[in-house]
Design a protein around this motif. Structure first.
Motif, PDB file in Angstrom:
ATOM      1  N   ASP A  28       0.828  -1.203   0.000  1.00  0.00           N
ATOM      2  CA  ASP A  28       0.000   0.000   0.000  1.00  0.00           C
ATOM      3  C   ASP A  28       0.864   1.255   0.000  1.00  0.00           C
ATOM      4  N   ASP A  33      -2.284  -1.167  -5.668  1.00  0.00           N
ATOM      5  CA  ASP A  33      -3.670  -1.414  -5.295  1.00  0.00           C
ATOM      6  C   ASP A  33      -3.740  -2.779  -4.617  1.00  0.00           C
ATOM      7  N   LEU A  35      -5.960  -5.581  -2.125  1.00  0.00           N
ATOM      8  CA  LEU A  35      -7.146  -6.064  -1.430  1.00  0.00           C
ATOM      9  C   LEU A  35      -6.681  -7.126  -0.447  1.00  0.00           C
ATOM     10  N   SER A  48      -7.840  -1.979   8.618  1.00  0.00           N
ATOM     11  CA  SER A  48      -8.604  -1.235   7.612  1.00  0.00           C
ATOM     12  C   SER A  48      -8.092   0.193   7.410  1.00  0.00           C
ATOM     13  N   THR A  52      -5.739   0.100   2.135  1.00  0.00           N
ATOM     14  CA  THR A  52      -6.880   0.756   1.493  1.00  0.00           C
ATOM     15  C   THR A  52      -8.115  -0.125   1.430  1.00  0.00           C
ATOM     16  N   HIS A  53      -7.946  -1.392   1.018  1.00  0.00           N
ATOM     17  CA  HIS A  53      -9.101  -2.273   0.849  1.00  0.00           C
ATOM     18  C   HIS A  53      -8.934  -3.526   1.702  1.00  0.00           C
ATOM     19  N   THR A  54      -9.828  -3.720   2.669  1.00  0.00           N
ATOM     20  CA  THR A  54      -9.823  -4.931   3.484  1.00  0.00           C
ATOM     21  C   THR A  54     -11.230  -5.511   3.505  1.00  0.00           C
ATOM     22  N   VAL A  55     -11.315  -6.825   3.439  1.00  0.00           N
ATOM     23  CA  VAL A  55     -12.611  -7.495   3.389  1.00  0.00           C
ATOM     24  C   VAL A  55     -12.558  -8.753   4.246  1.00  0.00           C
TER      25      VAL A  55
END
Length: 223
Positions: A28, A33, A35, A48, A52-55
């Motif tokens: 990051d 980019d 995930l 988070s 940038t993107h956490t799921v």
């Protein structure tokens, strides 16, 4: 034909333990980019703000991977290590989704062999590599140490006395000790590549390359 992976391709990181979180965070910071996914909601929430993107998702379930678009990634890092079964299953799922480049963390040699057999392109042994690196730093006089698969080593150290004050070509470092001085770092100055007439001083640090045994021998010389 091997598929060419873009240097800025988005990266899927599976697992937000220490290794996975460090990997995702650094990617990051490098403006990649990313995930990052994990089955633990606590870990997803914890990281988070740094990634940038956490799921939250169970990567052992191929349908869950499809839902987050794992099949659209060119690069994935399987950072799960606590469960070998989960690590292997997740890697196999990514292979089935035809992710071109898969990096997978292994906790043992046998674990690594299984990961490679199911389709991991790169197997990483972070604990083993860190342990080997620390052993070399503790037992020798090196300040940093990186060993590659073919026994090629890069090391940072203070220069031994016999190469100080003379050009590298005069010191005979390559002919006597079979190592190459790659670069020199002087206090307050940027790193510079070494040349045949480069003169190393008492205050410099040097970067050297060679085989593991030659580097060890060279690092033990009188400072």
């Amino acid at each position: 034909m091997v598929e060419q992976i873009r240097s800025d391709a988005p990266v899927l990181v599976v697992g937000l333990g220490r290794f996975g979180a460090a990997c995702a965070g650094e990617l990051d910071r490098l403006d990649r980019d990313v995930l990052a996914i994990d089955g633990s909601l606590d870990l997803v929430q914890k990281w988070s703000e740094r990634v940038t993107h956490t799921v939250q998702a169970d990567a052992r379930n191929i349908e869950a991977l499809k839902q987050i678009g794992a099949q659209d990634f060119q690069v994935a890092v399987v950072a799960v290590g606590s469960s070998i079964e989960a690590s292997v299953l997740i890697t196999a799922n990514l292979v089935d989704l035809k992710v071109p480049q898969i990096w997978a963390k292994a906790v043992s040699q046998s674990h690594g062999k299984i990961l490679a057999r199911v389709g991991a392109n790169h197997v990483i042994y972070p604990e083993r590599e860190a342990g080997e690196r620390v052993a070399h730093l503790v037992s020798g006089r090196m300040l940093d140490f990186i060993r590659f698969d073919d026994d090629f080593v890069l090391a940072k150290m203070y220069p031994p006395k016999f190469i100080r004050g003379v050009g590298l070509n005069e010191s005979g470092v390559r002919t006597k000790y079979h190592v190459t001085v790659v670069g020199v770092k002087s206090p307050g100055r940027p790193f510079r590549y070494a040349e045949a007439d480069t003169v190393v001083t008492n205050h410099d640090l040097i970067i050297v390359s060679g085989t593991n045994s030659d580097i060890e021998r060279f690092s033990s010389l009188d400072r």
